[in-house]
Design an enzyme around this catalytic site. Structure first.
Site, PDB file in Angstrom:
ATOM      1  N   ASP A 147      -1.965  10.681  -2.039  1.00 30.97           N
ATOM      2  CA  ASP A 147      -2.237   9.698  -3.075  1.00 30.97           C
ATOM      3  C   ASP A 147      -2.540  10.342  -4.417  1.00 30.97           C
ATOM      4  O   ASP A 147      -2.442   9.687  -5.446  1.00 30.97           O
ATOM      5  CB  ASP A 147      -3.424   8.821  -2.655  1.00 30.97           C
ATOM      6  CG  ASP A 147      -3.045   7.883  -1.523  1.00 30.97           C
ATOM      7  OD1 ASP A 147      -2.706   6.729  -1.804  1.00 30.97           O
ATOM      8  OD2 ASP A 147      -3.080   8.312  -0.359  1.00 30.97           O
ATOM      9  N   GLN A 178      -2.549   2.739  10.381  1.00 25.88           N
ATOM     10  CA  GLN A 178      -1.283   2.646   9.662  1.00 25.88           C
ATOM     11  C   GLN A 178      -0.190   3.517  10.267  1.00 25.88           C
ATOM     12  O   GLN A 178       0.994   3.245  10.080  1.00 25.88           O
ATOM     13  CB  GLN A 178      -1.510   2.999   8.191  1.00 25.88           C
ATOM     14  CG  GLN A 178      -2.313   1.935   7.469  1.00 25.88           C
ATOM     15  CD  GLN A 178      -3.030   2.481   6.251  1.00 25.88           C
ATOM     16  OE1 GLN A 178      -3.711   3.499   6.300  1.00 25.88           O
ATOM     17  NE2 GLN A 178      -2.892   1.793   5.141  1.00 25.88           N
ATOM     18  N   ASN A 189      -5.495  12.617   0.445  1.00 27.61           N
ATOM     19  CA  ASN A 189      -4.663  11.766   1.298  1.00 27.61           C
ATOM     20  C   ASN A 189      -5.568  11.011   2.269  1.00 27.61           C
ATOM     21  O   ASN A 189      -6.796  11.190   2.274  1.00 27.61           O
ATOM     22  CB  ASN A 189      -3.629  12.616   2.051  1.00 27.61           C
ATOM     23  CG  ASN A 189      -2.545  11.770   2.701  1.00 27.61           C
ATOM     24  OD1 ASN A 189      -1.988  10.878   2.071  1.00 27.61           O
ATOM     25  ND2 ASN A 189      -2.249  12.039   3.966  1.00 27.61           N
ATOM     26  N   LYS A 190      -4.968  10.189   3.083  1.00 24.59           N
ATOM     27  CA  LYS A 190      -5.715   9.361   4.025  1.00 24.59           C
ATOM     28  C   LYS A 190      -6.723  10.186   4.824  1.00 24.59           C
ATOM     29  O   LYS A 190      -6.450  11.311   5.228  1.00 24.59           O
ATOM     30  CB  LYS A 190      -4.740   8.657   4.967  1.00 24.59           C
ATOM     31  CG  LYS A 190      -5.387   7.745   5.988  1.00 24.59           C
ATOM     32  CD  LYS A 190      -6.160   6.613   5.317  1.00 24.59           C
ATOM     33  CE  LYS A 190      -5.275   5.705   4.512  1.00 24.59           C
ATOM     34  NZ  LYS A 190      -6.013   4.584   3.885  1.00 24.59           N
ATOM     35  N   ARG A 240       0.859  -1.183   0.000  1.00 21.34           N
ATOM     36  CA  ARG A 240       0.000   0.000   0.000  1.00 21.34           C
ATOM     37  C   ARG A 240       0.893   1.230   0.000  1.00 21.34           C
ATOM     38  O   ARG A 240       2.111   1.134   0.160  1.00 21.34           O
ATOM     39  CB  ARG A 240      -0.996   0.012   1.170  1.00 21.34           C
ATOM     40  CG  ARG A 240      -0.628  -0.711   2.415  1.00 21.34           C
ATOM     41  CD  ARG A 240       0.449  -0.080   3.220  1.00 21.34           C
ATOM     42  NE  ARG A 240       0.211   1.321   3.483  1.00 21.34           N
ATOM     43  CZ  ARG A 240       1.142   2.201   3.711  1.00 21.34           C
ATOM     44  NH1 ARG A 240       2.412   1.841   3.715  1.00 21.34           N
ATOM     45  NH2 ARG A 240       0.851   3.459   3.935  1.00 21.34           N
ATOM     46  N   GLY A 241       0.281   2.379  -0.210  1.00 23.45           N
ATOM     47  CA  GLY A 241       1.034   3.602  -0.446  1.00 23.45           C
ATOM     48  C   GLY A 241       1.134   3.813  -1.943  1.00 23.45           C
ATOM     49  O   GLY A 241       1.485   2.895  -2.702  1.00 23.45           O
ATOM     50  N   ALA A 242       0.821   5.028  -2.396  1.00 22.79           N
ATOM     51  CA  ALA A 242       0.715   5.285  -3.835  1.00 22.79           C
ATOM     52  C   ALA A 242       1.952   4.870  -4.630  1.00 22.79           C
ATOM     53  O   ALA A 242       1.836   4.174  -5.646  1.00 22.79           O
ATOM     54  CB  ALA A 242       0.381   6.759  -4.066  1.00 22.79           C
TER      55      ALA A 242
END
Length: 366
Positions: free
Chosen positions: A243, A202, A253-254, A53-55
């Site tokens: 992202d 996370q 973003n998150k 995960r993570g762009a």
């Protein structure tokens, strides 16, 4: 970066040259394990389940996913099927589409016999380019931390971050954490407040884990604590990842990032977003209206997984039976709330003019 003293990346080609290895991030922080991606379906599943995960890491995984697909079948039909399946795995992060576009450009017009080698080469370049980009982000962001350290005459610089924009979200170094790691390695007194980042935690499980393994002082805080710390002058700057960034500088973003930006604006705390250029989407202007916001499984909210006192990993339900759940994965922070964008080409304003000037080749393509 390092895990137990060993240099480690988040994705690599296994020694036999037939598959890709990744860290299974769903098992962190209580267990460090790696898995092998041998097929297209493995890559899609890893992205969907957030084993990766993570762009930036999603983009690199998708690139290698195309290679794995072409190893099995290098036809045009399979290439289209593979890119469609990977693109559908996660809808918000633009790096995924960027990486797939790069892979298509590298292989589409080649003879089938050449496609596997071309895909392997381009996927490797995408991974290596991500590391170089993040190192550059780190160097530019380091100057922000150094300036604050100079003003504070060597006192501890407190950075607040949200979710995980560390090396686990990229191939190496991270985006928001790259300046922090460089400051720490340079001997500056730097400390990180890591938001827990519900519902997947996370920040608590990933950011805290990697900071701890690298020796960076840090404190995990509940998501709603950041504003209180800012009001009391305990945060010197906020650095988050993203992202997707729109052409006018809005940042997706998150979930919870927007609230941190509001608190920072109200208290005068600088709010920076660290981003690699593939995260910029020049085809989108209005983040609120145009970016699709992923809604994830209610289970992420209704349950929590942790380690018991006797070392067992257990999942428990924390929401009453029958209560409906909304689980929006991301929010959009308007450009007006952002102090600056930390890119591989410097710290720039969150504006259309600044983005286009810094990345004219990307703006022109859009």
């Amino acid at each position: 970066m390092k895990v137990d003293g060993k240099n480690t990346r988040t994705i690599w080609v296994e020694s036999d040259g037939t598959c890709v290895g990744v860290i299974d991030q769903t098992l962190l922080p209580h267990r460090f394990a790696t898995i092998k991606l041998k097929t297209l379906d493995d890559a899609v599943r890893a992205i969907q389940s957030m084993q990766v995960r993570g762009a930036p890491l999603i983009g690199a995984t998708a690139a290698y996913g195309v290679w794995l697909a072409l190893r099995a079948d290098a036809s045009d039909e399979n290439l289209e099927r593979a890119t469609a399946a990977l693109l559908a795995a996660r809808p918000t992060a633009i790096n995924l589409k960027w990486a797939l576009d790069q892979m298509l450009a590298a292989v589409r017009n080649r003879p089938r016999a050449e496609r596997v080698a071309a895909a392997f080469k381009r996927a490797g370049e995408i991974a290596d380019e991500d590391i170089a980009i993040n190192q550059a982000i780190g160097r530019h962001g380091l100057k922000l931390i150094e300036a604050i350290a100079a003003r504070k005459k060597g006192e501890r610089v407190n950075v607040l971050t949200h979710c995980n924009a560390g090396w686990l979200a990229t191939v190496d170094w991270g985006t928001a954490t790259a300046p922090i790691y460089m400051a720490h390695d340079k001997g500056l007194a730097v400390h990180v407040f890591a938001d827990e980042t519900r519902p997947r935690n996370q920040g608590a499980s990933l950011t805290a884990w990697e900071l701890g393994h690298h020796g960076v002082p840090h404190t995990v805080i509940p998501d709603n604590t950041g504003g209180h710390l800012m009001q009391h002058g305990l945060v010197d700057l906020v650095i988050v990842g993203t992202d997707r960034v729109t052409a006018q500088g809005d940042v997706c973003n998150k979930i919870g990032t927007y609230l941190k930006a509001l608190a920072a604006a109200d208290t005068g705390v600088p709010f920076y977003v660290a981003l690699p250029s593939p995260t910029i989407d020049f085809s989108v202007s209005d983040g609120l209206a145009e970016i699709p916001i992923e809604q994830r499984s209610p289970d992420e909210v209704t349950t929590m997984t942790g380690k018991t006192k006797d070392g067992r990993i257990e999942t428990v339900q924390v929401v009453p039976d029958g209560s409906p759940v909304a689980n929006y994965g991301f929010d959009v922070t308007p450009a007006r709330l952002i102090t600056g964008l930390v890119t591989e080409r410097g710290v720039i304003a969150a504006s259309r003019a600044a983005l286009a000037a810094a990345f004219p080749e990307r703006a022109k393509l859009a």
